[in-house]
Design a protein around this motif. Structure first.
Motif, PDB file in Angstrom:
ATOM      1  N   ILE A 140       0.831  -0.989   0.094  1.00  0.00           N
ATOM      2  CA  ILE A 140       0.017   0.076   0.073  1.00  0.00           C
ATOM      3  C   ILE A 140       0.934   1.199  -0.180  1.00  0.00           C
ATOM      4  O   ILE A 140       0.623   2.218  -0.877  1.00  0.00           O
ATOM      5  CB  ILE A 140      -0.868   0.122   1.098  1.00  0.00           C
ATOM      6  N   TYR A 170       3.974   1.269  -0.901  1.00  0.00           N
ATOM      7  CA  TYR A 170       4.652   1.580  -2.252  1.00  0.00           C
ATOM      8  C   TYR A 170       3.769   2.125  -3.390  1.00  0.00           C
ATOM      9  O   TYR A 170       4.149   3.085  -4.209  1.00  0.00           O
ATOM     10  CB  TYR A 170       5.107   0.199  -2.762  1.00  0.00           C
ATOM     11  N   LEU A 171       2.610   1.842  -3.197  1.00  0.00           N
ATOM     12  CA  LEU A 171       1.533   2.445  -4.622  1.00  0.00           C
ATOM     13  C   LEU A 171       1.279   3.718  -4.183  1.00  0.00           C
ATOM     14  O   LEU A 171       0.899   4.468  -4.945  1.00  0.00           O
ATOM     15  CB  LEU A 171       0.239   1.656  -4.200  1.00  0.00           C
ATOM     16  N   LEU A 172       1.407   4.250  -2.839  1.00  0.00           N
ATOM     17  CA  LEU A 172       1.177   5.637  -2.567  1.00  0.00           C
ATOM     18  C   LEU A 172       2.498   6.512  -2.650  1.00  0.00           C
ATOM     19  O   LEU A 172       2.268   7.653  -2.414  1.00  0.00           O
ATOM     20  CB  LEU A 172       0.759   5.777  -1.059  1.00  0.00           C
ATOM     21  N   ARG A 173       3.551   6.030  -3.326  1.00  0.00           N
ATOM     22  CA  ARG A 173       4.777   6.579  -3.213  1.00  0.00           C
ATOM     23  C   ARG A 173       4.630   8.012  -3.839  1.00  0.00           C
ATOM     24  O   ARG A 173       5.248   8.955  -3.729  1.00  0.00           O
ATOM     25  CB  ARG A 173       6.001   5.860  -3.782  1.00  0.00           C
ATOM     26  N   GLN A 174       4.080   7.946  -5.180  1.00  0.00           N
ATOM     27  CA  GLN A 174       4.139   8.978  -6.006  1.00  0.00           C
ATOM     28  C   GLN A 174       2.868  10.163  -5.642  1.00  0.00           C
ATOM     29  O   GLN A 174       1.878   9.387  -5.391  1.00  0.00           O
ATOM     30  CB  GLN A 174       3.905   8.633  -7.383  1.00  0.00           C
TER      31      GLN A 174
END
Lengths: 293, 274
Positions: free
Chosen positions: A87, A89-93
């Motif tokens: 989760i 990682y997906l929100l990193r950008q």
């Protein structure tokens, strides 16, 4: 005592006064009592050696409970860490509304463990729950609640625990993920790193200490699981979801066998402290390595 | 590149849906809107109304308002106690130039990971001997003790990362500890302390085993009432249960929404070694 030592002691005093009588002392008292015949009703406690431990380890219920909690904790914590990491990682950008998404990750965790058990008891009831709603649309027959089906109750309880805690792990991991310097991601991209490499080489190494800390908290929570299962399954069907936590509570406050209850509780404490000792060692290694660089 | 961003967005949306759909389902049920999965294809029935709330709070659980007040009282008392003791302790540990601190601080996390069930049986006996069973002070102290080590760990993470030069300069100027904490430390990490307090409040609000075992007639918190309600109400319907669930969740959702900006700064991190 010198000035700084005196000052430190004064600052630590309120914490010690709070934690010693209401946390440390009960834990130590439980350890000592587990080797004696002590109960609140007995005036003369005697040393009984390992009798309490022999009694508890020869109770098949406790053996099943221990096995259940090991499965529950090992699979649950692993899934929570992996999903939480994913989760974050997906929100990193960055994107519009990311802060809102981050705060929304807290919502499942806000549901108390007791309420969570009630919630999922109903959500898994065939006629009204979302899973069977989807099954109905897919043309599949609606089935019984997995919580009552032998072989499915424990996996269902684990999945429910993951639902409640994996988003919280994502919430906790995200700031550390965002603290990774931009150049490292860019270097990896220039070198043509695939997803697996980016995770392994760029994202994971700086997050390991935090993941260990979160893992420690999750393991403690898992090994002591009690309240969510009390309302979710009550330990059933049969003994399929009973845990040492439920066992200790039932022995001490329902069956009124104080000795078995206290001993079961102490065994939970011992398991957490053993993992805790490994955790403290691991963090020291990280601190040492960080200083060495 | 577009493909990858879309895949990421789709995955995120799916995860968010999985996280929030159960809550949405419950809110709908609490308003009397439930599906009929036996129909083919499944249908929805019921019209939105607040009847379940008035029923739950007024009829099924007449003591709800009292329990709400008890929960607020216990959770507030315990949270304030935790933050006060943990802040001082964490500050002491963070400014203590001693190698042993590298063991003490992670040990605090281990102590904070110790589940209540591990020591609740002797704890009940300890609190009984102190004559504090079924009192706000007894339940509050026991709940606070369980959460204080975790708060020490969190606050130590913030405090250890503060530069100490300002504090050292103030000390050389003759400033005492209270004025250093009040004028330098708190202004720097005040928001982080409040964010930590919000997290601790949620843990205290949801605490179950301590009030279950140490409380009785006087101290009955919402999770204890919820457990009784669910265990003893044989005829409990899903909309009624859903209304009770939403009522117990709503105060926390409001709190989290109000503290949104502060919580964005919340971090669970040990000091970055310099």
């Amino acid at each position: 005592m010198t000035g700084p030592a005196l000052r430190t002691s004064a600052l630590l005093a309120p914490l010690v006064v709070l934690v010693v009588p209401f946390l440390v002392w009960p834990a130590v008292f439980g350890l000592v009592a587990s080797f004696t015949s002590y109960t609140p009703l007995e005036t003369r406690a005697q040393f009984v050696g390992l009798d309490n431990y022999a009694a508890i380890l020869s109770d098949p219920q406790f053996v099943i409970a221990s096995r259940n909690v090991l499965v529950f904790t090992a699979t649950g914590v692993a899934a929570e860490l992996v999903l939480g990491f994913a989760i974050a990682y997906l929100l990193r950008q960055p994107f519009q509304g990311r802060a809102l998404v981050r705060i929304a990750l807290l919502v499942p965790w806000l549901v108390s463990p007791v309420a969570n058990g009630v919630l999922w008891h109903f959500l898994l009831t065939p006629s009204i729950g979302p899973l069977d709603y989807a099954r109905g649309w897919a043309g599949l027959p609606i089935g019984p609640s997995p919580l009552g089906v032998s072989g499915l109750a424990l996996p269902a309880a684990i999945a429910i625990d993951v639902w409640r805690k994996a988003p919280l792990v994502g919430f906790l991991v995200l700031p550390a993920m965002l603290a990774i310097p931009r150049e490292r991601w860019e270097t990896a991209t220039l070198e043509g790193a695939r997803l697996a490499d980016r995770v392994r080489v760029v994202a994971l190494p700086p997050l390991v200490p935090l993941l260990l800390t979160i893992g420690m908290l999750l393991v403690g929570d898992g090994l002591g699981v009690f309240d969510s299962l009390l309302t979710l399954t009550g330990g059933g069907p049969g003994s399929e979801t009973i845990t040492p936590g439920l066992y200790a509570y039932q022995q001490a406050f329902r069956v009124n066998d104080w000795r078995l209850g206290a001993t079961a509780g102490w065994l939970v404490a011992a398991s957490v402290l053993v993992i805790g000792a490994a955790y403290v060692r691991a963090t020291r290694v990280f601190v040492r390595d960080a200083y060495a660089h | 590149m577009h493909m990858r961003i879309n895949a990421r967005a789709a995955l995120l949306a799916a995860l968010l849906l999985a996280a929030l759909l159960p809550i949405v389902w419950t809110v709908l049920a609490s308003l009397g809107i439930v599906p009929d999965n036996a129909a083919s294809p499944p249908t929805w029935r019921g019209a939105a109304s607040l009847d379940e709330y008035t029923d739950t709070i007024g009829v099924a659980e007449p003591r709800f308002v009292g329990e709400l007040a008890t929960s607020v009282g216990v959770a507030l008392f315990a949270t304030l106690l935790v933050i006060a003791c943990a802040f001082l302790g964490a500050y002491g540990l963070a400014r203590w130039r001693w190698r042993g601190a590298t063991v003490v601080v992670p040990s605090m996390l281990v102590l904070g990971s110790l589940p209540v069930v591990a020591y609740v049986v002797p704890l009940a006996e300890t609190v009984r001997r102190l004559g504090l069973t079924d009192t706000l002070v007894g339940v509050g102290l026991a709940q606070a003790a369980g959460a204080a080590p975790l708060a020490v760990y969190i606050l130590h993470g913030y405090l250890a990362n503060l530069p100490v030069e300002l504090e050292d300069a103030a000390r050389l100027d003759g400033a005492g500890l209270p004025s250093i904490v009040g004028r330098i430390v708190l202004p720097a990490i005040g928001p982080a302390v409040v964010a930590t307090a919000v997290v601790i409040f949620v843990l205290q609000w949801n605490s179950f085993l301590v009030p279950l075992v140490l409380g009785s007639e006087n101290i009955r918190t919402i999770p204890v009432a919820m457990s009784d309600f669910f265990t003893f109400e044989r005829e409990l319907t899903w909309p009624t249960a859903a209304a009770a669930l939403v009522s117990s969740l709503l105060p926390l959702v409001v709190l989290i929404a109000a503290a949104n900006t502060l919580l964005q700064r919340f971090r669970l991190a040990e000091a970055d070694p310099v």
